[in-house]
Enzyme design. Sequence first.
Site, PDB file in Angstrom:
ATOM      1  N   HIS A 182       0.764  -1.411   0.089  1.00 36.00           N
ATOM      2  CA  HIS A 182       0.026  -0.088   0.096  1.00 36.00           C
ATOM      3  C   HIS A 182       0.766   1.172   0.021  1.00 36.00           C
ATOM      4  O   HIS A 182       0.477   2.080  -0.587  1.00 36.00           O
ATOM      5  CB  HIS A 182      -1.070  -0.023   1.119  1.00 36.00           C
ATOM      6  CG  HIS A 182      -2.030  -1.131   1.007  1.00 36.00           C
ATOM      7  ND1 HIS A 182      -2.194  -2.357   1.232  1.00 36.00           N
ATOM      8  CD2 HIS A 182      -3.263  -0.840   0.162  1.00 36.00           C
ATOM      9  CE1 HIS A 182      -3.253  -2.961   0.689  1.00 36.00           C
ATOM     10  NE2 HIS A 182      -4.030  -1.773   0.027  1.00 36.00           N
ATOM     11  N   GLU A 423     -12.238  -9.561  -5.820  1.00 34.98           N
ATOM     12  CA  GLU A 423     -10.897  -9.766  -5.378  1.00 34.98           C
ATOM     13  C   GLU A 423     -10.500 -10.879  -4.759  1.00 34.98           C
ATOM     14  O   GLU A 423      -9.226 -11.130  -4.435  1.00 34.98           O
ATOM     15  CB  GLU A 423     -10.128  -8.453  -4.699  1.00 34.98           C
ATOM     16  CG  GLU A 423     -10.915  -7.994  -3.625  1.00 34.98           C
ATOM     17  CD  GLU A 423     -10.448  -6.917  -2.690  1.00 34.98           C
ATOM     18  OE1 GLU A 423      -9.585  -6.441  -3.195  1.00 34.98           O
ATOM     19  OE2 GLU A 423     -11.458  -6.375  -1.867  1.00 34.98           O
ATOM     20  N   ASP A 447      -5.301  -7.717  -5.071  1.00 36.68           N
ATOM     21  CA  ASP A 447      -5.567  -9.147  -4.193  1.00 36.68           C
ATOM     22  C   ASP A 447      -6.178 -10.349  -4.924  1.00 36.68           C
ATOM     23  O   ASP A 447      -5.689 -11.593  -4.523  1.00 36.68           O
ATOM     24  CB  ASP A 447      -6.753  -8.639  -3.089  1.00 36.68           C
ATOM     25  CG  ASP A 447      -6.143  -7.920  -1.969  1.00 36.68           C
ATOM     26  OD1 ASP A 447      -5.160  -8.190  -1.443  1.00 36.68           O
ATOM     27  OD2 ASP A 447      -6.704  -7.050  -1.576  1.00 36.68           O
ATOM     28  N   ARG A 457       1.176 -10.657  -1.931  1.00 43.13           N
ATOM     29  CA  ARG A 457       1.463  -9.522  -2.770  1.00 43.13           C
ATOM     30  C   ARG A 457       2.704  -8.742  -2.300  1.00 43.13           C
ATOM     31  O   ARG A 457       3.232  -7.818  -3.144  1.00 43.13           O
ATOM     32  CB  ARG A 457       0.268  -8.563  -2.989  1.00 43.13           C
ATOM     33  CG  ARG A 457      -0.086  -7.998  -1.708  1.00 43.13           C
ATOM     34  CD  ARG A 457      -1.609  -7.407  -1.652  1.00 43.13           C
ATOM     35  NE  ARG A 457      -1.702  -6.206  -2.193  1.00 43.13           N
ATOM     36  CZ  ARG A 457      -2.662  -5.322  -2.038  1.00 43.13           C
ATOM     37  NH1 ARG A 457      -3.924  -5.965  -1.936  1.00 43.13           N
ATOM     38  NH2 ARG A 457      -2.784  -4.018  -2.324  1.00 43.13           N
ATOM     39  N   CYS A 492      -9.989  -1.471 -10.544  1.00 46.79           N
ATOM     40  CA  CYS A 492      -9.368  -0.478  -9.994  1.00 46.79           C
ATOM     41  C   CYS A 492      -8.061  -0.952  -9.192  1.00 46.79           C
ATOM     42  O   CYS A 492      -7.540  -0.154  -8.404  1.00 46.79           O
ATOM     43  CB  CYS A 492     -10.413   0.048  -8.783  1.00 46.79           C
ATOM     44  SG  CYS A 492     -10.801  -1.132  -7.456  1.00 46.79           S
TER      45      CYS A 492
HETATM   46  C1  PEP Z   1      -6.895  -4.555  -5.011  1.00 45.85           C
HETATM   47  O1  PEP Z   1      -6.824  -5.638  -4.127  1.00 45.85           O
HETATM   48  O2  PEP Z   1      -6.831  -4.670  -6.170  1.00 45.85           O
HETATM   49  C2  PEP Z   1      -7.427  -3.257  -4.654  1.00 45.85           C
HETATM   50  C3  PEP Z   1      -7.748  -2.242  -5.502  1.00 45.85           C
HETATM   51  O3  PEP Z   1      -7.425  -3.163  -3.197  1.00 45.85           O
HETATM   52  P1  PEP Z   1      -6.338  -2.602  -2.254  1.00 45.85           P
HETATM   53  O4  PEP Z   1      -5.183  -2.424  -3.219  1.00 45.85           O
HETATM   54  O5  PEP Z   1      -6.589  -1.536  -1.476  1.00 45.85           O
HETATM   55  O6  PEP Z   1      -6.051  -4.003  -1.362  1.00 45.85           O
HETATM   56 MG    MG Z   2      -7.555  -5.264  -2.271  1.00 49.50          MG
END
Ligand code: PEP
Ligand code: MG
Length: 542
Positions: A182, A423, A447, A457, A492
């Site tokens: 993140h 996800e 995810d 990840r 997204c």
């Molecule tokens: C994802 O998992 O692709 C997502 C957009 O959410 P985050 O990266 O905040 O887990």
């Molecule tokens: Mg996510």
Amino acid sequence: MEKILGTFVSEGIAIGKIQILPEPIVVEKEIISDKEAEVKRYEAATKEAIALTDELINKATDDSAKEILEIHKMMLEDLDYTETVINGINEQSYNASYAVKEAGRILSQMFFHMEDEYMRARSADVLDISDMLIKVLAGQGKVDYKTPSIFVGKDIMPSQLVELDPKIILGFAFSEGSVNSHSGIVARNMSIPMVCQLNKSLVNYDGLIGIVDGKAGVFIVDPDSETLALYEKKQKEYLDFQKMLVELKGKSDETVDGHHLKIKANIGKPEDVDKVLQNDAAGVGLFRSEFLFLESEDYPTEEEQFNAYKEVATRLSGKDVVIRTLDIGADKTIPYFDLPKEKNPALGYRAVRICLDRVDLFKTQLRAILRASAYGNISIMVPMIISVEEVKEVKRIINEVMSELDQKNIKYNRDIKLGIMIETPASVIISDLLAQEVDFFSVGTNDLTQYTLAVDRENQKVKFDKHHLAILRMLKIIVDNAHKYGTRVCICGELGADLDLTEYYLAIGLDEVSVSPPAVLKVRNKVRGLNYSDIIKNYKPL
Ligand code: PEP
Ligand code: MG
């Protein structure tokens, strides 16, 4: 000069002085036996914190800053504060850092509930001095983040990153870390050049000149004059390309033959709207609301959340604003949530699972979102869904909150749209059923890749193959199932901005992508150079 090869996280070229970032402090509760020694440690830390505050007072040029620092000094010497900490050590056998943290929490709550406005404002000051003492206790009292620098270290936590003033961050270079963390996402959102996985200790480079080449994943320390000149030139070329992209502002997200791919932006806090507008995005496709929680010392109130959501909705004047409900857990930990330590946090108590368990917390957020929906085009999106039952339960709770608002005559958008994140592999497989329950899907490819390929990840030892055939096929399954029921699909996750896949997205009929604000115009540039009918003619299912 030394050239260290690492991994791309966020593109751009940074050139500047290196400053070492200390490892994040995690205050854990420990039960200690030598109370006298712990009290002494606390007293020594208080002395050091007072001396540091004196230094800051002498340096301060602004009268109001001086005034606040004087208050901090008084608080550090305050008997009630000191007594609360020492009681924590002597009576509860807490380690000094935890006793300080607890004292900060208790006293800031006390100030927060006072009638007098001046006293209420002291709530933040108690937390500030507690933070300072915790840093001093961890040997990090002298850190000064005032000089624009390339910040270097092992890794950076999202909570540590949001504390830094963006104006002083030229770039990041880390020995560990990951492109999918993140913090990496935040760096891309903020257009901060960043490389990670340099795989060597960087602590000895403090004060030297460094160069971060984000795209190449390269970090150069102490460059010779030829290298410096080369990267100054590269930096200029990069900035010129960014200028060219600015020319695309106001233009449509259409292929040469008029096919549309809506391009929205991802944000983490209301201030990010500046970048959404600067980059001319079609709206906000993902507001990671957990960043409001990450930035706070305690649960943000309904009013605080309402104000944040309302600000975003109002500033986007009618454009879509998709607010994702709290997605906490895994790498996004927040001390005041007191989440249990888990063996597999990514597979554990997180996101909608917490919300459906701690319904009061969820309802507070839903109330804030619904109230803000009266001021713009807000939708609700729920992360980490794995079943139809979860969606039904979320809908039941939303209806309950709506009835409560009706009873109080509080306005909100009754037709607010509900979407879910796709996800997890489970949600892909049952996407035909889920599509009948909601208005839109947004694919969280970060995810989804992690859970489909069974690769963490953030683990640099395992290959996070973002173009894995399984993921690309899943995208087609999701779009086909969604479109059977008139449900729109957005991506997204980070893959939305992957220009190698834009043609594929158009071919499978994706409706939207939501990308970091600085990537909006790059994707627009790509879409505007494509011919949709050629793509369809040449498309072969994977
Ligand atoms: C994802 O998992 O692709 C997502 C957009 O959410 P985050 O990266 O905040 O887990
Ligand atoms: Mg996510």
